[in-house]
Design a protein around this motif. Sequence first.
Motif, short mmCIF file in Angstrom:
data_model
loop_
_atom_site.label_atom_id
_atom_site.label_comp_id
_atom_site.label_asym_id
_atom_site.label_seq_id
_atom_site.Cartn_x
_atom_site.Cartn_y
_atom_site.Cartn_z
N UNK A 224 0.83 -1.21 0.00
CA UNK A 224 0.00 0.00 0.00
C UNK A 224 0.87 1.25 0.00
N UNK A 225 1.91 1.28 0.81
CA UNK A 225 2.80 2.44 0.86
C UNK A 225 3.50 2.65 -0.48
N UNK A 226 3.82 1.57 -1.17
CA UNK A 226 4.48 1.66 -2.48
C UNK A 226 3.59 2.37 -3.50
N UNK A 227 2.27 2.27 -3.35
CA UNK A 227 1.35 2.94 -4.27
C UNK A 227 1.57 4.46 -4.29
N UNK A 228 2.00 5.02 -3.16
CA UNK A 228 2.20 6.47 -3.08
C UNK A 228 3.33 6.95 -3.96
N UNK A 229 4.17 6.05 -4.44
CA UNK A 229 5.33 6.43 -5.23
C UNK A 229 5.01 6.61 -6.71
N UNK A 230 3.82 6.24 -7.13
CA UNK A 230 3.42 6.46 -8.51
C UNK A 230 4.25 5.71 -9.53
N UNK A 231 4.54 4.44 -9.29
CA UNK A 231 5.38 3.66 -10.19
C UNK A 231 4.54 2.85 -11.17
N UNK A 232 5.21 2.26 -12.14
CA UNK A 232 4.53 1.41 -13.12
C UNK A 232 4.05 0.10 -12.50
N UNK A 233 4.43 -0.17 -11.27
CA UNK A 233 3.99 -1.39 -10.58
C UNK A 233 2.57 -1.26 -10.03
N UNK A 234 1.92 -0.13 -10.22
CA UNK A 234 0.60 0.10 -9.60
C UNK A 234 -0.41 -1.01 -9.90
N UNK A 235 -0.58 -1.47 -11.15
CA UNK A 235 -1.57 -2.54 -11.38
C UNK A 235 -1.28 -3.80 -10.57
N UNK A 236 -0.01 -4.18 -10.50
CA UNK A 236 0.35 -5.37 -9.71
C UNK A 236 0.05 -5.14 -8.23
N UNK A 237 0.38 -3.97 -7.73
CA UNK A 237 0.14 -3.66 -6.31
C UNK A 237 -1.35 -3.68 -5.99
N UNK A 238 -2.16 -3.10 -6.87
CA UNK A 238 -3.61 -3.08 -6.63
C UNK A 238 -4.19 -4.50 -6.69
N UNK A 239 -3.73 -5.31 -7.63
CA UNK A 239 -4.18 -6.70 -7.70
C UNK A 239 -3.82 -7.45 -6.42
N UNK A 240 -2.61 -7.22 -5.93
CA UNK A 240 -2.18 -7.87 -4.70
C UNK A 240 -3.07 -7.45 -3.53
#
Length: 247
Positions: A224-240
Amino acid sequence: MNRDAIGALVGSGRVAEIFAYGDGVLKLYRSPDAKADAFREAAALAIAASHGLAVPEVTEVGTFDGRWGLAMGRAPGTVLAELGVGREGEVVAEMVRLHRLIHAKSEARLPSLKERLATRIGQVTQLDSDKHARLLGKLNLLPDGDHICHGDFHPFNIMGMPGTVIVVDWLDATSGPSEADVCRSYVLLMPHMPSLAEAYLAAYCAASGCERSGVLAWLEIVAAARLAEGTSDEPWLLDLLHGMDSS
Protein backbone atom coordinates in the motif's frame (compact mmCIF):
# COMPACT_ATOMS: atom_id res chain seq x y z
CA MET A 1 29.42 22.09 -8.30
CA ASN A 2 31.97 22.28 -11.08
CA ARG A 3 30.18 22.48 -14.46
CA ASP A 4 33.34 21.49 -16.35
CA ALA A 5 33.70 18.27 -14.36
CA ILE A 6 30.27 16.90 -15.32
CA GLY A 7 30.49 14.19 -17.94
CA ALA A 8 28.20 11.70 -19.66
CA LEU A 9 24.98 10.27 -18.28
CA VAL A 10 25.81 6.87 -16.76
CA GLY A 11 22.52 5.97 -15.08
CA SER A 12 18.90 7.04 -14.85
CA GLY A 13 16.05 6.30 -12.45
CA ARG A 14 12.63 7.57 -11.48
CA VAL A 15 13.99 10.05 -8.91
CA ALA A 16 17.43 11.01 -10.22
CA GLU A 17 20.04 10.82 -12.97
CA ILE A 18 23.69 9.84 -12.51
CA PHE A 19 26.49 11.57 -14.44
CA ALA A 20 30.23 11.02 -14.57
CA TYR A 21 31.84 13.73 -12.44
CA GLY A 22 35.61 13.90 -12.48
CA ASP A 23 36.86 10.67 -10.93
CA GLY A 24 33.46 10.04 -9.34
CA VAL A 25 29.78 10.47 -10.13
CA LEU A 26 27.15 13.15 -9.67
CA LYS A 27 23.60 12.23 -8.68
CA LEU A 28 21.14 14.94 -9.72
CA TYR A 29 17.55 14.67 -8.52
CA ARG A 30 14.86 15.29 -11.09
CA SER A 31 12.74 17.50 -8.84
CA PRO A 32 13.90 21.11 -8.38
CA ASP A 33 12.57 20.91 -4.82
CA ALA A 34 14.90 18.07 -3.77
CA LYS A 35 17.14 20.03 -1.39
CA ALA A 36 15.90 18.05 1.62
CA ASP A 37 16.32 14.79 -0.30
CA ALA A 38 19.92 15.63 -1.15
CA PHE A 39 20.89 16.35 2.44
CA ARG A 40 18.85 13.41 3.76
CA GLU A 41 20.63 10.97 1.45
CA ALA A 42 24.02 12.50 2.23
CA ALA A 43 23.30 12.07 5.95
CA ALA A 44 22.14 8.48 5.45
CA LEU A 45 25.33 7.66 3.55
CA ALA A 46 27.46 9.23 6.28
CA ILE A 47 25.61 7.23 8.94
CA ALA A 48 25.96 3.99 6.98
CA ALA A 49 29.68 4.66 6.48
CA SER A 50 30.10 5.31 10.21
CA HIS A 51 28.95 1.72 10.79
CA GLY A 52 31.54 0.37 8.36
CA LEU A 53 29.03 -0.43 5.61
CA ALA A 54 30.25 -0.39 2.00
CA VAL A 55 28.70 2.76 0.52
CA PRO A 56 29.84 5.60 -1.77
CA GLU A 57 31.71 8.47 -0.10
CA VAL A 58 29.92 11.81 -0.47
CA THR A 59 32.29 14.63 -1.42
CA GLU A 60 29.88 17.47 -2.20
CA VAL A 61 26.21 18.48 -1.84
CA GLY A 62 24.90 21.35 -3.95
CA THR A 63 23.05 22.53 -7.04
CA PHE A 64 23.67 22.47 -10.77
CA ASP A 65 21.31 24.38 -13.09
CA GLY A 66 18.70 24.45 -10.34
CA ARG A 67 18.91 20.74 -9.55
CA TRP A 68 20.12 19.48 -6.19
CA GLY A 69 22.55 16.63 -6.13
CA LEU A 70 25.39 14.70 -4.51
CA ALA A 71 28.92 14.20 -5.77
CA MET A 72 30.21 10.79 -4.73
CA GLY A 73 32.96 8.33 -5.33
CA ARG A 74 32.47 6.01 -8.29
CA ALA A 75 31.14 2.52 -7.55
CA PRO A 76 33.15 -0.44 -8.90
CA GLY A 77 31.99 -2.29 -11.99
CA THR A 78 28.41 -2.81 -13.01
CA VAL A 79 25.22 -3.67 -11.12
CA LEU A 80 24.87 -7.07 -9.48
CA ALA A 81 21.68 -7.69 -11.49
CA GLU A 82 23.85 -8.00 -14.62
CA LEU A 83 25.95 -10.83 -13.20
CA GLY A 84 24.49 -13.14 -15.82
CA VAL A 85 21.91 -15.77 -16.56
CA GLY A 86 22.44 -18.97 -14.62
CA ARG A 87 24.13 -17.26 -11.67
CA GLU A 88 20.99 -16.36 -9.70
CA GLY A 89 22.32 -18.29 -6.71
CA GLU A 90 25.34 -16.00 -6.47
CA VAL A 91 23.14 -12.92 -6.75
CA VAL A 92 20.84 -14.16 -3.99
CA ALA A 93 23.75 -15.11 -1.72
CA GLU A 94 25.38 -11.69 -2.12
CA MET A 95 22.07 -9.89 -1.54
CA VAL A 96 21.46 -11.84 1.66
CA ARG A 97 25.03 -11.26 2.90
CA LEU A 98 24.81 -7.52 2.32
CA HIS A 99 21.29 -7.06 3.65
CA ARG A 100 22.13 -8.93 6.85
CA LEU A 101 25.22 -6.73 7.32
CA ILE A 102 23.01 -3.65 7.03
CA HIS A 103 20.37 -5.04 9.40
CA ALA A 104 23.01 -5.98 11.98
CA LYS A 105 23.50 -2.26 12.70
CA SER A 106 21.25 -0.38 15.12
CA GLU A 107 20.72 3.32 14.44
CA ALA A 108 18.35 5.89 15.96
CA ARG A 109 19.45 8.89 13.87
CA LEU A 110 17.60 7.76 10.75
CA PRO A 111 13.86 8.44 10.23
CA SER A 112 11.40 5.90 11.62
CA LEU A 113 10.39 3.24 9.11
CA LYS A 114 6.92 2.86 10.61
CA GLU A 115 6.34 6.62 10.46
CA ARG A 116 7.51 6.65 6.82
CA LEU A 117 5.05 3.87 5.97
CA ALA A 118 2.20 5.65 7.76
CA THR A 119 2.93 8.87 5.88
CA ARG A 120 2.96 7.15 2.51
CA ILE A 121 -0.23 5.20 3.19
CA GLY A 122 -1.84 8.54 4.06
CA GLN A 123 -0.83 9.86 0.63
CA VAL A 124 -2.38 6.98 -1.33
CA THR A 125 -5.45 8.04 -3.30
CA GLN A 126 -6.32 4.64 -4.80
CA LEU A 127 -7.70 3.26 -1.51
CA ASP A 128 -10.84 4.30 0.37
CA SER A 129 -10.91 5.74 3.89
CA ASP A 130 -11.90 2.43 5.51
CA LYS A 131 -8.91 0.71 3.89
CA HIS A 132 -6.61 3.51 5.05
CA ALA A 133 -7.85 3.19 8.61
CA ARG A 134 -7.50 -0.59 8.62
CA LEU A 135 -3.98 -0.47 7.23
CA LEU A 136 -2.84 2.16 9.71
CA GLY A 137 -4.36 0.15 12.56
CA LYS A 138 -2.53 -2.96 11.37
CA LEU A 139 0.74 -1.02 11.03
CA ASN A 140 0.42 0.20 14.61
CA LEU A 141 0.26 -3.42 15.84
CA LEU A 142 3.34 -4.57 13.95
CA PRO A 143 6.65 -4.69 15.85
CA ASP A 144 9.04 -1.77 16.15
CA GLY A 145 12.77 -1.97 15.60
CA ASP A 146 15.95 0.09 15.35
CA HIS A 147 17.89 -1.70 12.63
CA ILE A 148 19.26 0.22 9.65
CA CYS A 149 16.83 -0.38 6.78
CA HIS A 150 17.96 0.54 3.27
CA GLY A 151 14.47 0.99 1.85
CA ASP A 152 15.37 0.30 -1.79
CA PHE A 153 17.48 -2.83 -1.60
CA HIS A 154 17.60 -4.81 -4.86
CA PRO A 155 20.34 -6.01 -7.24
CA PHE A 156 20.25 -2.85 -9.37
CA ASN A 157 21.37 -0.87 -6.30
CA ILE A 158 24.33 -3.16 -5.64
CA MET A 159 27.41 -2.24 -7.66
CA GLY A 160 30.26 -4.61 -8.39
CA MET A 161 30.84 -8.34 -8.27
CA PRO A 162 30.32 -10.59 -5.21
CA GLY A 163 32.84 -9.82 -2.51
CA THR A 164 33.76 -6.36 -3.83
CA VAL A 165 30.45 -4.52 -3.94
CA ILE A 166 28.96 -1.34 -2.53
CA VAL A 167 25.30 -0.52 -1.92
CA VAL A 168 23.98 2.70 -3.49
CA ASP A 169 20.79 4.80 -3.42
CA TRP A 170 20.19 5.45 0.29
CA LEU A 171 17.48 8.12 -0.05
CA ASP A 172 14.85 5.90 1.62
CA ALA A 173 17.03 4.69 4.50
CA THR A 174 15.23 4.42 7.86
CA SER A 175 15.46 2.84 11.27
CA GLY A 176 13.04 0.01 11.93
CA PRO A 177 12.34 -3.74 11.91
CA SER A 178 14.47 -5.68 9.45
CA GLU A 179 11.54 -7.88 8.41
CA ALA A 180 9.80 -4.82 6.95
CA ASP A 181 12.90 -3.96 4.90
CA VAL A 182 13.11 -7.53 3.60
CA CYS A 183 9.42 -7.32 2.66
CA ARG A 184 10.10 -4.07 0.80
CA SER A 185 12.77 -5.84 -1.29
CA TYR A 186 10.33 -8.68 -1.95
CA VAL A 187 7.67 -6.22 -3.15
CA LEU A 188 10.17 -4.42 -5.39
CA LEU A 189 11.34 -7.66 -7.00
CA MET A 190 8.10 -9.63 -7.39
CA PRO A 191 6.53 -7.79 -10.39
CA HIS A 192 9.74 -8.04 -12.43
CA MET A 193 11.85 -10.95 -11.11
CA PRO A 194 9.48 -13.23 -9.17
CA SER A 195 11.82 -16.22 -9.05
CA LEU A 196 14.59 -14.02 -7.62
CA ALA A 197 12.15 -12.51 -5.12
CA GLU A 198 11.11 -15.92 -3.81
CA ALA A 199 14.67 -17.25 -3.74
CA TYR A 200 15.86 -14.15 -1.91
CA LEU A 201 13.11 -14.33 0.72
CA ALA A 202 13.75 -18.03 1.36
CA ALA A 203 17.52 -17.53 1.59
CA TYR A 204 17.27 -14.51 3.89
CA CYS A 205 14.94 -16.33 6.26
CA ALA A 206 17.16 -19.42 6.28
CA ALA A 207 20.29 -17.38 6.99
CA SER A 208 18.79 -15.06 9.61
CA GLY A 209 16.40 -17.42 11.37
CA CYS A 210 13.44 -15.10 10.83
CA GLU A 211 10.10 -16.58 9.82
CA ARG A 212 8.66 -16.12 6.34
CA SER A 213 5.35 -15.31 8.00
CA GLY A 214 7.04 -12.53 9.98
CA VAL A 215 8.27 -10.91 6.76
CA LEU A 216 4.99 -11.33 4.90
CA ALA A 217 3.05 -9.85 7.84
CA TRP A 218 4.28 -6.54 6.36
CA LEU A 219 3.20 -7.33 2.79
CA GLU A 220 -0.11 -5.46 2.72
CA ILE A 221 1.40 -2.42 4.46
CA VAL A 222 4.48 -2.22 2.27
CA ALA A 223 2.48 -2.74 -0.93
CA ALA A 224 0.00 0.00 0.00
CA ALA A 225 2.80 2.44 0.86
CA ARG A 226 4.48 1.66 -2.48
CA LEU A 227 1.35 2.94 -4.27
CA ALA A 228 2.20 6.47 -3.08
CA GLU A 229 5.33 6.43 -5.23
CA GLY A 230 3.42 6.46 -8.51
CA THR A 231 5.38 3.66 -10.19
CA SER A 232 4.53 1.41 -13.12
CA ASP A 233 3.99 -1.39 -10.58
CA GLU A 234 0.60 0.10 -9.60
CA PRO A 235 -1.57 -2.54 -11.38
CA TRP A 236 0.35 -5.37 -9.71
CA LEU A 237 0.14 -3.66 -6.31
CA LEU A 238 -3.61 -3.08 -6.63
CA ASP A 239 -4.18 -6.70 -7.70
CA LEU A 240 -2.18 -7.87 -4.70
CA LEU A 241 -4.12 -5.65 -2.28
CA HIS A 242 -7.50 -6.60 -3.73
CA GLY A 243 -6.54 -10.26 -3.54
CA MET A 244 -5.60 -9.90 0.12
CA ASP A 245 -8.97 -8.21 0.79
CA SER A 246 -10.85 -11.19 -0.64
CA SER A 247 -8.72 -13.89 0.96
